[in-house]
Design a protein around this motif. Structure first.
Motif, mmCIF file in Angstrom:
data_model
loop_
_atom_site.group_PDB
_atom_site.id
_atom_site.type_symbol
_atom_site.label_atom_id
_atom_site.label_comp_id
_atom_site.label_asym_id
_atom_site.label_seq_id
_atom_site.Cartn_x
_atom_site.Cartn_y
_atom_site.Cartn_z
ATOM 1 N N TYR A 95 -4.449 17.892 -15.937
ATOM 2 C CA TYR A 95 -3.377 16.662 -16.195
ATOM 3 C C TYR A 95 -3.903 14.979 -16.199
ATOM 4 O O TYR A 95 -4.134 15.077 -15.181
ATOM 5 C CB TYR A 95 -2.403 16.694 -15.980
ATOM 6 N N ASP A 96 -3.239 14.235 -16.260
ATOM 7 C CA ASP A 96 -3.696 12.928 -15.869
ATOM 8 C C ASP A 96 -1.976 12.339 -15.334
ATOM 9 O O ASP A 96 -1.226 12.881 -16.214
ATOM 10 C CB ASP A 96 -3.984 12.180 -16.922
ATOM 11 N N ALA A 97 -2.186 11.375 -14.171
ATOM 12 C CA ALA A 97 -1.359 10.523 -13.636
ATOM 13 C C ALA A 97 -1.652 9.651 -13.021
ATOM 14 O O ALA A 97 -2.595 9.363 -12.386
ATOM 15 C CB ALA A 97 -0.543 11.972 -12.497
ATOM 16 N N THR A 98 -0.251 8.625 -13.273
ATOM 17 C CA THR A 98 -1.190 7.322 -12.346
ATOM 18 C C THR A 98 0.274 7.630 -11.308
ATOM 19 O O THR A 98 1.274 7.947 -11.100
ATOM 20 C CB THR A 98 0.072 6.721 -13.730
ATOM 21 N N VAL A 99 0.145 7.299 -10.148
ATOM 22 C CA VAL A 99 0.151 7.059 -8.999
ATOM 23 C C VAL A 99 0.692 5.255 -8.203
ATOM 24 O O VAL A 99 -0.360 4.914 -8.234
ATOM 25 C CB VAL A 99 -0.003 8.310 -7.755
ATOM 26 N N LYS A 100 1.818 5.732 -7.449
ATOM 27 C CA LYS A 100 2.043 3.727 -7.198
ATOM 28 C C LYS A 100 1.944 3.936 -5.876
ATOM 29 O O LYS A 100 3.139 5.053 -5.342
ATOM 30 C CB LYS A 100 3.119 3.137 -8.089
ATOM 31 N N ALA A 101 1.171 3.280 -4.736
ATOM 32 C CA ALA A 101 1.752 3.139 -3.817
ATOM 33 C C ALA A 101 1.936 1.687 -3.230
ATOM 34 O O ALA A 101 1.404 0.666 -3.869
ATOM 35 C CB ALA A 101 0.110 3.876 -2.883
ATOM 36 N N CYS B 203 -1.841 13.398 -2.735
ATOM 37 C CA CYS B 203 -1.861 12.035 -2.533
ATOM 38 C C CYS B 203 -1.627 11.762 -1.902
ATOM 39 O O CYS B 203 -1.491 11.314 -0.421
ATOM 40 C CB CYS B 203 -1.122 11.020 -3.534
ATOM 41 N N LYS B 204 -0.715 12.541 -0.898
ATOM 42 C CA LYS B 204 -0.068 13.077 0.625
ATOM 43 C C LYS B 204 -1.196 12.995 1.827
ATOM 44 O O LYS B 204 -1.327 12.486 2.579
ATOM 45 C CB LYS B 204 0.589 14.226 0.993
ATOM 46 N N ASP B 205 -2.270 13.733 0.764
ATOM 47 C CA ASP B 205 -3.439 13.573 2.073
ATOM 48 C C ASP B 205 -4.399 12.645 1.956
ATOM 49 O O ASP B 205 -5.473 12.617 2.129
ATOM 50 C CB ASP B 205 -4.361 15.082 1.965
ATOM 51 N N ASN B 206 -4.286 11.659 0.316
ATOM 52 C CA ASN B 206 -5.473 10.684 -0.099
ATOM 53 C C ASN B 206 -5.387 9.389 1.096
ATOM 54 O O ASN B 206 -4.119 8.678 0.659
ATOM 55 C CB ASN B 206 -5.212 10.992 -1.307
ATOM 56 N N LEU C 64 7.042 -2.757 -2.623
ATOM 57 C CA LEU C 64 6.112 -4.239 -3.397
ATOM 58 C C LEU C 64 4.582 -2.642 -3.427
ATOM 59 O O LEU C 64 4.753 -2.519 -2.272
ATOM 60 C CB LEU C 64 5.560 -4.731 -1.591
ATOM 61 N N SER C 65 5.414 -2.513 -4.924
ATOM 62 C CA SER C 65 4.301 -1.864 -4.857
ATOM 63 C C SER C 65 2.545 -2.049 -5.527
ATOM 64 O O SER C 65 2.366 -3.233 -5.865
ATOM 65 C CB SER C 65 4.383 -0.510 -6.579
ATOM 66 N N THR C 66 1.912 -2.420 -4.405
ATOM 67 C CA THR C 66 0.568 -2.777 -4.218
ATOM 68 C C THR C 66 -0.889 -2.029 -4.418
ATOM 69 O O THR C 66 -2.051 -2.180 -4.532
ATOM 70 C CB THR C 66 0.331 -3.294 -2.535
ATOM 71 N N GLY C 67 -0.397 -0.361 -5.201
ATOM 72 C CA GLY C 67 -1.380 0.266 -5.459
ATOM 73 C C GLY C 67 -1.088 1.416 -6.148
ATOM 74 O O GLY C 67 -0.176 1.904 -6.812
ATOM 75 N N LYS C 68 -2.742 1.000 -7.435
ATOM 76 C CA LYS C 68 -2.323 2.030 -8.303
ATOM 77 C C LYS C 68 -3.370 2.662 -8.940
ATOM 78 O O LYS C 68 -4.633 2.481 -9.120
ATOM 79 C CB LYS C 68 -1.687 1.123 -9.324
ATOM 80 N N ALA C 69 -3.101 4.517 -8.858
ATOM 81 C CA ALA C 69 -4.594 5.093 -8.633
ATOM 82 C C ALA C 69 -4.296 5.818 -10.446
ATOM 83 O O ALA C 69 -3.093 6.247 -10.234
ATOM 84 C CB ALA C 69 -5.269 5.373 -8.032
ATOM 85 N N VAL C 70 -4.769 5.990 -11.038
ATOM 86 C CA VAL C 70 -4.808 6.835 -11.918
ATOM 87 C C VAL C 70 -5.898 8.801 -11.457
ATOM 88 O O VAL C 70 -6.865 8.393 -10.841
ATOM 89 C CB VAL C 70 -5.646 6.779 -13.431
#
Length: 197
Positions: free
Chosen positions: A86-92, A159-162, A58-64
């Motif tokens: 760069y720009d990246a999209t991260v899903k958590a 992202c690991k530490d965010n 269940l992906s509930t977080g998305k950040a650019v």
């Protein structure tokens, strides 16, 4: 004049009869819908609730994320060849297979314990890669591939530490589970309270 006066009472009688038929049909329909609901009430069990939440991830977080990565010389890992923006999209999100559900029948309470939020997907947009070379010799055929790998490594580390991304994803996961299971529990004859941790 007499003909017009006779037509008015007939119109009112037809209107009253029509309204009466509609009212009877409405009451009959409401009664049968209510009866139908009683027949389809789901029994609350751990298995039933787990099946409702059985969606694997269940992906509930998305950040650019906007970042700058550095590409180093393979022969000298202290020498920077170039920088890449760069720009990246991260899903958590969470692994729903690891959700724990506890039902207290006597207390009429359902407790859902969510697993730890994980970074599920990182997507670096190749179209956003922007290079700043330290020297012209750094412009080789493997620039795009190396820059992409450096961007993936950079955003993964960031992202690991965010904790903000993970906190947002956890709150969203709680709201999704409350929405889904809250609706199911509201259909029960006996009221259950729902706690999501």
């Amino acid at each position: 004049m007499k003909k017009q006066q006779k037509k008015k009472p007939v119109k009112y009688i037809i209107l009253i009869l029509l309204l009466a038929v509609i009212a009877v049909a409405g009451v009959w329909t409401a009664f049968h819908i209510k009866e139908g609901r009683k027949e389809t009430t789901t029994v609350i069990s751990k298995t039933t609730l787990e099946k409702v939440l059985d969606i694997s991830e269940l992906s509930t977080g998305k950040a650019v994320y906007h970042g700058i990565a550095h590409v180093y010389d393979l022969k000298n890992d202290e020498r920077v060849l170039y920088h890449v923006a760069y720009d990246a999209t991260v899903k958590a999100g969470i692994d729903t297979d690891k959700i724990k559900i506890k039902i207290e029948k006597e207390a009429k309470k359902v407790t859902v314990i969510l697993p730890e939020v994980q970074i599920q997907d990182i997507d670096v947009d190749m179209g956003t890669l922007d290079y700043m070379f330290e020297s012209k010799r750094s412009q080789t055929e493997s620039v795009s591939k190396d820059a992409y790998q450096a961007a993936i490594a950079d955003v993964t580390k960031e992202c690991k530490d965010n904790e903000e991304i993970k906190d947002l994803a956890k709150e969203n996961a709680k709201n999704v589970v409350k929405g889904v299971l809250g609706t199911l529990l509201a259909q029960q004859e006996e009221a259950y309270t729902l706690e999501v941790k």
